[in-house]
Design an enzyme around this catalytic site. Structure first.
Site, short mmCIF file in Angstrom:
data_model
loop_
_atom_site.label_atom_id
_atom_site.label_comp_id
_atom_site.label_asym_id
_atom_site.label_seq_id
_atom_site.Cartn_x
_atom_site.Cartn_y
_atom_site.Cartn_z
N LYS A 205 -2.08 29.66 24.83
CA LYS A 205 -0.98 28.85 25.38
C LYS A 205 -0.64 29.37 26.75
O LYS A 205 -0.83 30.55 27.05
CB LYS A 205 0.25 28.94 24.47
P1 NAD Z 1 7.92 16.26 27.07
O1 NAD Z 1 8.30 17.11 28.21
O2 NAD Z 1 7.08 15.06 27.28
O3 NAD Z 1 9.24 15.75 26.31
C1 NAD Z 1 10.28 16.58 25.89
C2 NAD Z 1 11.50 15.71 25.72
O4 NAD Z 1 12.55 16.47 25.13
C3 NAD Z 1 12.02 15.17 27.05
O5 NAD Z 1 12.32 13.79 26.92
C4 NAD Z 1 13.29 16.00 27.29
O6 NAD Z 1 14.26 15.30 28.06
C5 NAD Z 1 13.75 16.25 25.88
N1 NAD Z 1 14.61 17.42 25.75
C6 NAD Z 1 14.56 18.58 26.44
N2 NAD Z 1 15.53 19.40 26.04
C7 NAD Z 1 16.23 18.75 25.10
C8 NAD Z 1 17.35 19.07 24.30
N3 NAD Z 1 17.98 20.24 24.42
N4 NAD Z 1 17.78 18.16 23.39
C9 NAD Z 1 17.15 16.97 23.27
N5 NAD Z 1 16.09 16.60 24.00
C10 NAD Z 1 15.62 17.48 24.89
O7 NAD Z 1 7.27 17.26 26.00
P2 NAD Z 1 6.28 16.91 24.82
O8 NAD Z 1 4.90 17.04 25.32
O9 NAD Z 1 6.71 15.66 24.13
O10 NAD Z 1 6.53 18.16 23.86
C11 NAD Z 1 7.61 18.22 22.94
C12 NAD Z 1 7.30 19.24 21.86
O11 NAD Z 1 6.07 18.88 21.22
C13 NAD Z 1 7.12 20.68 22.35
O12 NAD Z 1 7.58 21.56 21.35
C14 NAD Z 1 5.61 20.81 22.47
O13 NAD Z 1 5.17 22.14 22.35
C15 NAD Z 1 5.18 19.98 21.27
N6 NAD Z 1 3.79 19.50 21.35
C16 NAD Z 1 3.37 18.70 22.36
C17 NAD Z 1 2.05 18.24 22.38
C18 NAD Z 1 1.54 17.28 23.42
O14 NAD Z 1 0.41 16.78 23.26
N7 NAD Z 1 2.28 16.95 24.46
C19 NAD Z 1 1.17 18.64 21.37
C20 NAD Z 1 1.62 19.46 20.34
C21 NAD Z 1 2.94 19.88 20.34
#
Ligand code: NAD
Length: 480
Positions: A111
């Site tokens: 990561k």
């Molecule tokens: P992203 O940046 O696209 O979206 C995150 C969202 O959460 C944003 O809309 C942001 O405004 C919101 N946010 C931030 N802080 C917040 C809070 N305190 N309360 C409510 N909302 C809040 O990120 P993502 O890629 O969707 O990732 C989200 C989670 O999923 C992370 O834990 C990441 O590790 C996990 N994840 C992502 C992927 C991927 O393919 N993108 C894969 C596996 C896991």
């Protein structure tokens, strides 16, 4: 970005992952040496680099952590957020190891993270910063098709992945496999159909598989299918948006709550996910969205009555301060580490069923694996088979119609059936099929342990048992 408010005595994210790991290995028969080898993070690289911007030199801090190399390349996203720190990156790298083993994608766990708020910089500045960070990692082989392959995570998407891939190409001009150095790229820069929505799609497939087993649904004190289930989602970013959109548009779920960083929207009748997303894109906030109640204390909605809670934003949001008040009987961890180890204890004691992160959000790495294979094979999935498949299907349809005419049976195939049956599978259909198969298979391996072993009472422990068992087998095969 607001960090989740955790209890003062709660362990760090990294310790939380280790506590869950330890709970599982206590039920296994591993030598202490092997147990330790699997648990520890192999290496973490910290880099501080300067970029000249706005007339001054700005120093940024980034990390790339490799938790395990029992298989290579190691794989894991790169996160851009102001809260990024070493403990978080190491916890996320460890989860990647277990996740890859659980869904059987042949990678070690890694990561990365850059401590930055992307909203502070314009696109051109972000490109300079991302390219410089990539340069620092590439020159140490911490981005490399054979050794370490990043992907998007919070704060990054296909735009950043395209810059990283291009940076790698500039530095490795004769590497024919350069596109495979990173996944989650745009489709016109070596990406694969279906990657952007893959993690959210995987959450949908995970829930569909869960609801195929009435025994499991009953364990969550629910019944029936996904249709009509009330869902609250936290984070309408890549993962949360796609999961909520697919569940509401294709499975009949009612999205009653959406929690974002600046508050929460609630509507008992159900929110239109696409409309909310467009509102955020246009106004930069959920505030002012019509036809829904707005609460400034977004996190409080995590505790509201619903059937399924989907934390899809950041880690540690369900912790010792709110675990006792969580009403949802079923939580699916779309984010990594949204439930702390302490909260996990509380929720298990209450009988809440948690579909764990290492399974629930594995759709992203699964489709990343397909993208990497596509890049290494230099050919789009389905390119060779599609028309051959269509002509075989056409032969069958023609034969059926001929038989019907010859025998005077008067059979006609419905136009809808013909159209669907005659269409050969393209890349998107194949990606969805591979993802669905992976999510089903991994769920089945977890639930078998959950139901068959008297000493396993939850899906998370079952998931750890399956994945640690596989990592251990791989280390043993290497003679360790
Ligand atoms: P992203 O940046 O696209 O979206 C995150 C969202 O959460 C944003 O809309 C942001 O405004 C919101 N946010 C931030 N802080 C917040 C809070 N305190 N309360 C409510 N909302 C809040 O990120 P993502 O890629 O969707 O990732 C989200 C989670 O999923 C992370 O834990 C990441 O590790 C996990 N994840 C992502 C992927 C991927 O393919 N993108 C894969 C596996 C896991």
């Amino acid at each position: 970005m607001a960090l989740a408010q955790t209890h003062p005595v709660e362990p760090s994210f990294r310790d939380s992952v280790d506590i869950m790991f330890n709970r599982a290995v206590a039920l296994m028969d591993l030598s202490p040496g092997l147990e330790e080898k699997i648990r520890v993070c192999n290496a973490t690289y910290t880099v501080r680099f300067g970029v000249r911007l706005r007339g001054g030199l700005h120093t940024f801090t980034g990390y790339r952590s490799v938790h395990s190399e029992h298989m290579e390349p190691a794989k894991g996203g790169i996160r851009f957020a102001p809260s990024v720190h070493q403990d978080e990156v190491e916890a996320l790298a460890a989860l990647m190891t277990y996740k890859c083993a659980l869904v059987q994608v042949p990678y070690g766990g890694s990561k990365g993270g850059l401590r930055i708020d992307p909203r502070d910089w314009d696109e051109h500045e972000m490109e300079l910063i991302t390219r410089r960070f990539a340069y620092e990692l590439i020159k140490r082989d911490m981005i490399n098709p054979a050794q370490n392959v990043p992907a998007p995570d919070m704060g990054t998407g296909e735009r950043e992945m395209a810059w990283i891939a291009d940076q790698y190409k500039r530095m490795n001009t004769t590497d024919i496999n350069s596109n495979a150095c990173v996944t989650g790229k745009p489709i016109n820069a070596g990406g694969i159909q279906g990657r952007t929505e893959a993690t959210g799609r995987g959450v949908q497939y995970a829930l569909r598989e869960f609801f195929r087993y009435p025994q499991d649904v009953a364990a969550a004190k629910l019944s029936g299918s996904l249709d009509g289930k009330r869902v609250i989602v936290q984070g309408l970013g890549n993962v949360g948006y796609h999961a909520a959109k697919f569940l509401s548009e294709e499975d009949g779920c009612r999205i009653t709550g959406i929690i974002e960083r600046d508050g929460a929207l609630y509507s008992e009748a159900g929110l239109n996910v696409e409309d909310v997303r467009q509102w955020i894109v246009k106004h930069g906030s959920i505030k002012g969205f019509p036809d829904a109640a707005l609460s400034d204390d977004g996190a409080a909605l995590l505790e509201a009555d619903c059937d399924i809670l989907i934390p899809a934003a950041l880690e540690g949001v369900i912790n010792m301060t709110n675990a006792h008040s969580i009403q949802a009987p079923l939580i699916i961890e779309a984010a990594n580490g949204p439930v702390t180890a302490g909260a996990d204890e509380v929720l298990r004691a209450k009988g809440t069923v948690i579909i764990p992160d290492m399974y629930a959000n594995a759709g992203g790495v699964t489709v990343s694996y397909f993208e990497w294979v596509k890049n290494l094979s230099h050919i789009r999935f389905g390119r060779m088979q599609r028309r051959a498949e269509e002509s075989r299907h056409q032969m069958l349809v023609d034969e059926l119609e001929r038989l019907s005419a010859d025998k005077g049976l008067g059979w006609t195939l419905s136009p809808g059936f013909k159209q669907q049956y005659l269409r050969g599978a393209g890349e998107l259909e194949l990606v969805r099929s591979g993802l669905d198969d992976t999510m089903r298979g991994a769920y089945q391996s977890m639930r078998e342990v959950w139901h068959d072993r008297a000493d396993v009472h939850d899906l998370r422990t079952a998931a750890y048992l399956v994945s640690i068992g596989r990592v251990a087998a791989s280390y043993r095969a290497k003679g360790l």
